[in-house]
Motif scaffolding. Structure first.
Motif, PDB file in Angstrom:
ATOM      1  N   ILE A 222      27.717  49.964  44.256  1.00 24.01           N
ATOM      2  CA  ILE A 222      28.109  48.770  44.206  1.00 24.01           C
ATOM      3  C   ILE A 222      28.567  48.691  42.680  1.00 24.01           C
ATOM      4  N   THR A 223      29.705  48.182  42.191  1.00 25.39           N
ATOM      5  CA  THR A 223      30.132  47.727  40.846  1.00 25.39           C
ATOM      6  C   THR A 223      30.404  46.150  41.081  1.00 25.39           C
ATOM      7  N   LEU A 224      29.852  45.542  40.131  1.00 24.58           N
ATOM      8  CA  LEU A 224      29.968  44.082  40.113  1.00 24.58           C
ATOM      9  C   LEU A 224      31.287  43.834  39.197  1.00 24.58           C
ATOM     10  N   ARG A 225      32.347  43.347  39.431  1.00 25.66           N
ATOM     11  CA  ARG A 225      33.377  42.970  38.602  1.00 25.66           C
ATOM     12  C   ARG A 225      33.321  41.538  38.345  1.00 25.66           C
ATOM     13  N   ARG A 226      34.136  41.167  37.392  1.00 27.65           N
ATOM     14  CA  ARG A 226      34.136  39.824  37.055  1.00 27.65           C
ATOM     15  C   ARG A 226      34.654  38.794  38.283  1.00 27.65           C
ATOM     16  N   THR A 227      35.262  39.254  39.273  1.00 23.43           N
ATOM     17  CA  THR A 227      35.674  38.249  40.325  1.00 23.43           C
ATOM     18  C   THR A 227      35.341  38.794  41.648  1.00 23.43           C
ATOM     19  N   CYS A 228      34.731  40.050  41.903  1.00 25.42           N
ATOM     20  CA  CYS A 228      34.404  40.773  43.121  1.00 25.42           C
ATOM     21  C   CYS A 228      33.526  41.649  43.045  1.00 25.42           C
ATOM     22  N   ILE A 229      33.401  42.522  44.079  1.00 24.45           N
ATOM     23  CA  ILE A 229      32.372  43.602  44.125  1.00 24.45           C
ATOM     24  C   ILE A 229      33.281  44.685  44.656  1.00 24.45           C
ATOM     25  N   HIS A 230      33.098  45.850  43.998  1.00 23.47           N
ATOM     26  CA  HIS A 230      33.785  47.177  44.558  1.00 23.47           C
ATOM     27  C   HIS A 230      32.786  47.826  45.247  1.00 23.47           C
ATOM     28  N   ARG A 328      26.792  41.519  35.396  1.00 18.78           N
ATOM     29  CA  ARG A 328      27.523  42.533  35.768  1.00 18.78           C
ATOM     30  C   ARG A 328      26.669  43.725  35.204  1.00 18.78           C
ATOM     31  N   SER A 329      26.171  43.644  34.098  1.00 17.99           N
ATOM     32  CA  SER A 329      25.115  44.533  33.484  1.00 17.99           C
ATOM     33  C   SER A 329      23.818  44.784  34.278  1.00 17.99           C
ATOM     34  N   ASP A 330      23.278  43.825  34.887  1.00 21.21           N
ATOM     35  CA  ASP A 330      21.945  43.821  35.576  1.00 21.21           C
ATOM     36  C   ASP A 330      22.210  44.646  36.809  1.00 21.21           C
ATOM     37  N   LEU A 331      23.460  44.199  37.529  1.00 15.78           N
ATOM     38  CA  LEU A 331      23.786  44.735  38.925  1.00 15.78           C
ATOM     39  C   LEU A 331      24.122  46.256  38.560  1.00 15.78           C
ATOM     40  N   PHE A 332      24.684  46.818  37.491  1.00 14.62           N
ATOM     41  CA  PHE A 332      24.890  48.061  37.301  1.00 14.62           C
ATOM     42  C   PHE A 332      23.846  49.034  37.182  1.00 14.62           C
ATOM     43  N   TRP A 333      22.759  48.498  36.470  1.00 16.48           N
ATOM     44  CA  TRP A 333      21.493  49.347  36.128  1.00 16.48           C
ATOM     45  C   TRP A 333      20.795  49.217  37.587  1.00 16.48           C
ATOM     46  N   TYR A 334      20.853  48.207  38.422  1.00 13.32           N
ATOM     47  CA  TYR A 334      20.244  48.315  39.804  1.00 13.32           C
ATOM     48  C   TYR A 334      20.866  49.245  40.696  1.00 13.32           C
TER      49      TYR A 334
END
Length: 531
Positions: A222-230, A328-334
């Protein structure tokens, strides 16, 4: 790029190509009585792309003038010196500002592709997507269709069972399903979304963050973008974008990514779901999709427009439901730690336990998944505490630590005022000198956050304590886009060491070997009790 001034068209000009760049070709045409005007881009008289002039622009006259756009990112690599580009409407060449009626390419080709190869690929069904990348039309790419629908169905089952939400094709994917019963050829991804039951944008945003974490736990990338998730299956490149929609307090459907039409889509307009065919695949769409598409794309949504551009055509967006850089950074590391294999102790950790910087007490600032913690404890340290902002990292770190060792990992924010000092006090470090160590953390945060971390370390350090920093220096090339969330900035050694001196540290030269040209290490000793 360079052009030449050839003879102008003899027919009455109906518009002009105003912008001719590597990313796009744009201009305007006089629409007259026609609702739409088709515009064609040619290379050596071979049509390679078509667009529709559909967005009204004001040029100060009385007639109707409409804008067109061709995304052109990949076209240039096929061109060689002498190749000619033209733009036509109704068989008439449009003048190119400052160039005449054609654009002559005057650079030598650098690769082995040619305009003739481009023509062959166009004949086989390749087109330029909405960003200008040449791809097999999504209408013809049946392998991609099957794989992306399989992923959509898997995710829809999860959303229905876990949260009671129906995933439906949104944006361009819904446009294709409703208007063409298939995929839009020039699209470059698959968009879907869900309508949240919540109405407060903060609640909606936090809900999707929770959904993203649950999908990570289920094995998705998962990548959290500014307006959605990839969303991708782990180890695969195929991607689906999931957007969050919600009805606000006024009952109007909110679009964090944005909308380009009127009137609003209201809660009473939504009457449930119906099935639709997307190139023969069953998907779900709102029971009355026409009104939703009119709000999303405007009243002319039934007419294909390859030149549509969200940056220019967007009329509004519910930005209060957009995700912050920190989220977004927190989700990236998760996501990163959930997918990362357990690593071996770093070279830095091995050097620290066999050098003059060795200390009996160690604080690992930004310990990640704890690859170094157990190593420190097994090699002479009396007390080791690592901390990281990522809960996933701390969980992994504690899983790998053996009971009975004088080592632990805790979740904490290194930028919080007094946070490191409180942690050191709470863990009952003794009077012996401590070693504070941090690997690559300064690259993973913004400059202001990095400055806070250094100040907080200094507040926690006593005179004689050692700080060791390992970082990717600004001698390295800029990291690729895929790593922007991991390495936000490169570190200038001189500036870093000047900052440390201003905080009351003394630089200890040549205390550790340098691991490479771009990875650098700085060792500093706290010289006074206070800053």
């Amino acid at each position: 790029m360079s052009g030449n001034n050839s003879s102008l068209v003899t027919a009455q000009p109906t518009g002009q190509v105003e912008s001719f760049t590597r990313r796009s070709i744009q201009g305007w045409i006089e629409a007259g009585d026609a609702e739409f005007r088709r515009v064609v881009l040619k290379v050596n008289d071979k049509p390679v792309a078509a667009s529709v002039a559909s967005r009204d622009v004001d040029r100060g006259g009385s007639g109707t003038v409409r804008h067109f756009r061709f995304p052109t990112k990949d076209i240039w690599k096929f061109l060689d010196r002498g190749d000619v580009l033209t733009v036509e409407t109704d068989g008439v060449r449009l003048p190119i500002a400052g160039e005449g009626d054609k654009y002559l390419w005057r650079r030598a080709r650098t690769g082995d592709q040619s305009a003739a190869q481009l023509a062959e690929m166009i004949d086989k069904g390749y087109i330029f997507d909405k960003r200008g990348k040449l791809q097999l039309s999504k209408r013809k790419d049946t392998d991609w269709q099957s794989r992306v629908v399989s992923l959509y169905r898997q995710l829809n089952e999860i959303f229905r069972s876990e949260w009671g939400y129906t995933l439906f094709p949104s944006y361009g994917s819904m446009l294709g399903a409703v208007r063409e019963q298939g995929f839009i050829g020039h699209d470059d991804d698959f968009d879907c979304g869900y309508i949240s039951e919540k109405s407060d944008p903060e609640d909606v945003r936090q809900e999707l963050i929770g959904i993203a974490r649950r999908l990570v736990d289920a094995g998705f990338n998962i990548t959290l973008r500014r307006t959605c998730i990839h969303v991708r299956r782990r180890g695969e490149k195929l991607r689906i974008d999931i957007f969050h929609f919600y009805f606000g307090e006024t009952g109007e459907l909110q679009f964090p990514f944005g909308y380009a039409g009127e009137p609003p889509y209201m809660k009473e307009d939504f009457t449930g779901w119906s099935e639709a065919s997307l190139a023969g695949h069953r998907v779900f769409v709102p029971a009355n999709p026409d009104k939703l598409l009119a709000h999303t794309y405007g009243p002319n949504w039934r007419t294909p427009d390859p030149g549509f551009s969200w940056p220019k055509d967007r009329k509004g967006a519910a930005k209060e439901a957009n995700f912050s850089e920190l989220e977004r950074s927190d989700l990236f590391w998760y996501n990163h730690y959930a997918a990362a294999p357990l690593a071996e102790p770093s070279q830095l950790a091995q050097h620290l336990t066999a050098s003059s910087t060795k200390r009996p007490q160690i604080v690992d600032v930004g310990c990640g998944a704890g690859a170094d913690l157990a190593w420190y404890a097994a090699n002479g340290a009396k007390l080791v505490v690592g901390f990281d902002r990522s809960a996933a990292a701390v969980d992994l770190a504690n899983q790998r630590l053996r009971e009975g060792q004088p080592v632990k990992a805790v979740q904490a924010d290194a930028t919080a005022a007094g946070g490191i000092q409180d942690l050191v006090s709470r863990e009952q470090f003794g009077p012996e000198e401590k070693l504070f160590v941090s690997r690559l953390l300064l690259n993973a945060v913004e400059a202001a956050a990095g400055a806070k971390i250094l100040r907080e370390v200094r507040r926690a350090a006593r005179a004689g304590d050692i700080l060791v920093l390992e970082y990717l220096s600004d001698t390295a090339p800029q990291p690729p886009k895929a790593q922007w969330h991991r390495f936000r900035q490169l570190i200038n050694r001189t500036a870093l060491e000047d900052d440390l001196k201003s905080l009351g540290f003394e630089i200890v030269p040549d205390a550790l070997p340098e691991p490479g040209e771009h990875i650098q290490r700085t060792v500093a000793r706290a010289s006074s009790e206070k800053i």
